[in-house]
Design a protein around this motif. Structure first.
Motif, mmCIF file in Angstrom:
data_model
loop_
_atom_site.group_PDB
_atom_site.id
_atom_site.type_symbol
_atom_site.label_atom_id
_atom_site.label_comp_id
_atom_site.label_asym_id
_atom_site.label_seq_id
_atom_site.Cartn_x
_atom_site.Cartn_y
_atom_site.Cartn_z
ATOM 1 N N UNK A 63 7.853 -2.318 -11.387
ATOM 2 C CA UNK A 63 9.303 -2.383 -11.204
ATOM 3 C C UNK A 63 9.677 -1.944 -9.789
ATOM 4 N N UNK A 64 9.033 -0.909 -9.309
ATOM 5 C CA UNK A 64 9.269 -0.410 -7.943
ATOM 6 C C UNK A 64 8.923 -1.489 -6.911
ATOM 7 N N UNK A 65 7.791 -2.168 -7.128
ATOM 8 C CA UNK A 65 7.370 -3.238 -6.213
ATOM 9 C C UNK A 65 8.347 -4.411 -6.252
ATOM 10 N N UNK A 66 8.831 -4.751 -7.451
ATOM 11 C CA UNK A 66 9.803 -5.845 -7.579
ATOM 12 C C UNK A 66 11.105 -5.504 -6.856
ATOM 13 N N UNK A 98 2.295 -10.217 -14.538
ATOM 14 C CA UNK A 98 2.631 -8.812 -14.323
ATOM 15 C C UNK A 98 2.083 -7.935 -15.435
ATOM 16 N N UNK A 99 2.130 -8.422 -16.674
ATOM 17 C CA UNK A 99 1.611 -7.658 -17.807
ATOM 18 C C UNK A 99 0.104 -7.463 -17.699
ATOM 19 N N UNK A 100 -0.602 -8.511 -17.293
ATOM 20 C CA UNK A 100 -2.060 -8.409 -17.147
ATOM 21 C C UNK A 100 -2.428 -7.416 -16.045
ATOM 22 N N UNK A 119 0.831 -1.209 0.000
ATOM 23 C CA UNK A 119 0.000 0.000 0.000
ATOM 24 C C UNK A 119 0.863 1.256 0.000
ATOM 25 N N UNK A 120 1.885 1.285 0.837
ATOM 26 C CA UNK A 120 2.775 2.451 0.902
ATOM 27 C C UNK A 120 3.553 2.634 -0.397
ATOM 28 N N UNK A 121 3.987 1.523 -0.999
ATOM 29 C CA UNK A 121 4.726 1.601 -2.258
ATOM 30 C C UNK A 121 3.837 2.102 -3.386
ATOM 31 N N UNK A 122 2.596 1.627 -3.428
ATOM 32 C CA UNK A 122 1.656 2.099 -4.448
ATOM 33 C C UNK A 122 1.388 3.586 -4.241
ATOM 34 N N UNK A 123 1.149 3.982 -3.003
ATOM 35 C CA UNK A 123 0.874 5.390 -2.697
ATOM 36 C C UNK A 123 2.039 6.294 -3.088
ATOM 37 N N UNK A 124 3.269 5.841 -2.828
ATOM 38 C CA UNK A 124 4.428 6.680 -3.169
ATOM 39 C C UNK A 124 4.674 6.707 -4.679
ATOM 40 N N UNK A 125 4.379 5.615 -5.364
ATOM 41 C CA UNK A 125 4.585 5.566 -6.815
ATOM 42 C C UNK A 125 3.516 6.341 -7.577
ATOM 43 N N UNK A 182 8.432 -6.484 -2.690
ATOM 44 C CA UNK A 182 7.036 -6.576 -2.271
ATOM 45 C C UNK A 182 6.248 -7.581 -3.103
ATOM 46 N N UNK A 183 6.724 -7.861 -4.309
ATOM 47 C CA UNK A 183 6.080 -8.846 -5.191
ATOM 48 C C UNK A 183 7.169 -9.678 -5.845
ATOM 49 N N UNK A 184 6.744 -10.799 -6.397
ATOM 50 C CA UNK A 184 7.658 -11.650 -7.152
ATOM 51 C C UNK A 184 7.269 -11.601 -8.615
ATOM 52 N N UNK A 185 8.245 -11.837 -9.470
ATOM 53 C CA UNK A 185 7.992 -11.863 -10.902
ATOM 54 C C UNK A 185 6.947 -12.927 -11.196
ATOM 55 N N UNK A 186 6.038 -12.594 -12.077
ATOM 56 C CA UNK A 186 4.983 -13.544 -12.435
ATOM 57 C C UNK A 186 5.114 -13.910 -13.897
ATOM 58 N N UNK A 187 5.030 -15.178 -14.138
ATOM 59 C CA UNK A 187 5.064 -15.670 -15.511
ATOM 60 C C UNK A 187 3.634 -15.743 -16.024
ATOM 61 N N UNK A 188 3.494 -15.573 -17.293
ATOM 62 C CA UNK A 188 2.170 -15.703 -17.898
ATOM 63 C C UNK A 188 1.759 -17.154 -17.788
#
Length: 106
Positions: free
Chosen positions: A66-69, A34-36, A4-10, A73-79
């Motif tokens: 990219x900021x979250x990665x 991640x693309x979706x 939440x804080x990362x989204x708010x700052x970005x 805070x998140x992991x890379x997601x494959x399609x």
């Protein structure tokens, strides 16, 4: 920092309800790539008039991802491939048959 804080700052300046919604999307939706997610976030940014175009929305969403990665805070997601397209593993069995018995007549 929390998601939440990362989204708010970005996305500083975005409505607090949308920030919370986007943070929820990121943390609760493990099925999307991640693309979706970037496309979904971009649509919200455009519809809320936070950005002027879908391209700018995708850029902001990509920067957010990219900021979250980088923050861990998140992991890379494959399609993920749709379920219907996944190949089923089938078990193959081989059966052998004996030729029928032969009878001889004398």
């Amino acid at each position: 920092m929390s998601v939440l804080e990362l989204v708010a700052s970005s996305l500083a300046g975005l409505d607090d309800d949308l920030i919370e919604y986007i943070a929820g999307l990121v943390t609760d939706d493990d099925s999307s790539s991640g693309d979706e997610l970037a496309e979904q976030i971009s649509e919200f940014l455009v519809s809320s008039e936070f950005v002027a175009s879908p391209e700018e929305g995708l850029q902001k969403a990509g920067d957010l991802w990219q900021h979250l990665l980088e923050a861990g805070a998140v992991k890379e997601r494959k399609k993920k491939q749709p379920t219907i397209l996944r190949k089923k593993k089938t078990k193959t069995t081989t059966t052998t048959t004996s030729p029928p018995p032969t009878t001889t007549t004398s």
